[in-house]
Design a protein around this motif. Structure first.
Motif, PDB file in Angstrom:
ATOM      1  N   ARG A   8      79.134  58.432  46.034  1.00 19.44           N
ATOM      2  CA  ARG A   8      78.557  58.580  44.686  1.00 19.44           C
ATOM      3  C   ARG A   8      77.397  57.621  44.479  1.00 19.44           C
ATOM      4  N   SER A   9      77.530  56.402  44.968  1.00 20.08           N
ATOM      5  CA  SER A   9      76.457  55.422  44.784  1.00 20.08           C
ATOM      6  C   SER A   9      75.175  55.885  45.456  1.00 20.08           C
TER       7      SER A   9
ATOM      8  N   SER B 245      74.361  59.158  46.189  1.00 25.93           N
ATOM      9  CA  SER B 245      73.834  60.347  45.510  1.00 25.93           C
ATOM     10  C   SER B 245      73.249  60.013  44.143  1.00 25.93           C
ATOM     11  N   THR B 246      73.737  58.938  43.508  1.00 28.92           N
ATOM     12  CA  THR B 246      73.202  58.529  42.214  1.00 28.92           C
ATOM     13  C   THR B 246      71.921  57.712  42.357  1.00 28.92           C
TER      14      THR B 246
ATOM     15  N   SER C 290      77.376  50.514  40.755  1.00 31.03           N
ATOM     16  CA  SER C 290      78.714  50.044  40.371  1.00 31.03           C
ATOM     17  C   SER C 290      78.795  48.585  39.945  1.00 31.03           C
TER      18      SER C 290
END
Length: 156
Positions: free
Chosen positions: A39-40, A42-43, A104
Motif C-alpha cells: 500500500r505504501s 501504490s500510495t 504510515s
C-alpha cells in the motif's frame, strides 16, 4: 614477492546473498502478479515509478548475484557487477523506506526499520566495493598486481 598483501572485502556473505536473492524473488513476484504491491508503494509512487521500482529489484538481485558468482579469475568484472547490483538495491530499498514513512509515519517503524537497514547495508557495501576497486587500481598503477598477494577476506 613485493609489498604487503592486498586485502579486499569480498561479497558472498550470507546476508548479502540472501538479500539479493530476496530482491530478485520479490521483484519477479511483483511483476508477474504473484504479489500485491505494498500500500505504501501504490500510495506514494506513480504507476510508472512502481514498475521501475519492481524491475529495479529484479535487476539488483540478478546482477548482484551474477557478480557474486563471477569467477575470481575476473575479479574486476565480478566486483563491477556486484557494485551495480548493490547500488540498484540501495536505491530500491531507499525508495521503499521513504514510501513507508511517507504513508504510515511512525506506524512504519517495524517494516521501515528493516527496509532502511537493507538500504544502509547496500550503500555500505557499495562504498566497500569502491574502496576495493581503488586499492586494485593503485596496485595496478604501481605495477604491483603480480608481486602483491591478493587476499579475499573469506580466504583467511
Amino acid at each position: 614477492m613485493g609489498g604487503r598483501p592486498l586485502t579486499l572485502a569480498t561479497g558472498r556473505h550470507p546476508f548479502e546473498v540472501s538479500t539479493l536473492l530476496a530482491a530478485l524473488i520479490v521483484g519477479v513476484a511483483l511483476q508477474l502478479g504473484g504479489a500485491v504491491t505494498p500500500r505504501s508503494v501504490s500510495t506514494a509512487m506513480p504507476p510508472t515509478i512502481q514498475t521501475v521500482w519492481a524491475i529495479g529489484l529484479i535487476v539488483a538481485g540478478a546482477v548482484g548475484l551474477i557478480g557474486l558468482a563471477w569467477p575470481r579469475t575476473a575479479l574486476l568484472a565480478g566486483l563491477a557487477l556486484e557494485l551495480a547490483g548493490v547500488a540498484v538495491l540501495g536505491a530500491a530499498a531507499t525508495m521503499y523506506s521513504i514510501a513507508l514513512y511517507a504513508v504510515s509515519g511512525a506506524q512504519a517503524i517495524a517494516a521501515g526499520g528493516f527496509v532502511s537497514a537493507v538500504a544502509i547495508a547496500s550503500w555500505w557495501r557499495w562504498v566497500q566495493i569502491i574502496l576495493d576497486l581503488r586499492r586494485l587500481g593503485r596496485a595496478a598503477d604501481v605495477g604491483e598486481t603480480m608481486d602483491v598477494p591478493l587476499l579475499l577476506d573469506g580466504d583467511r
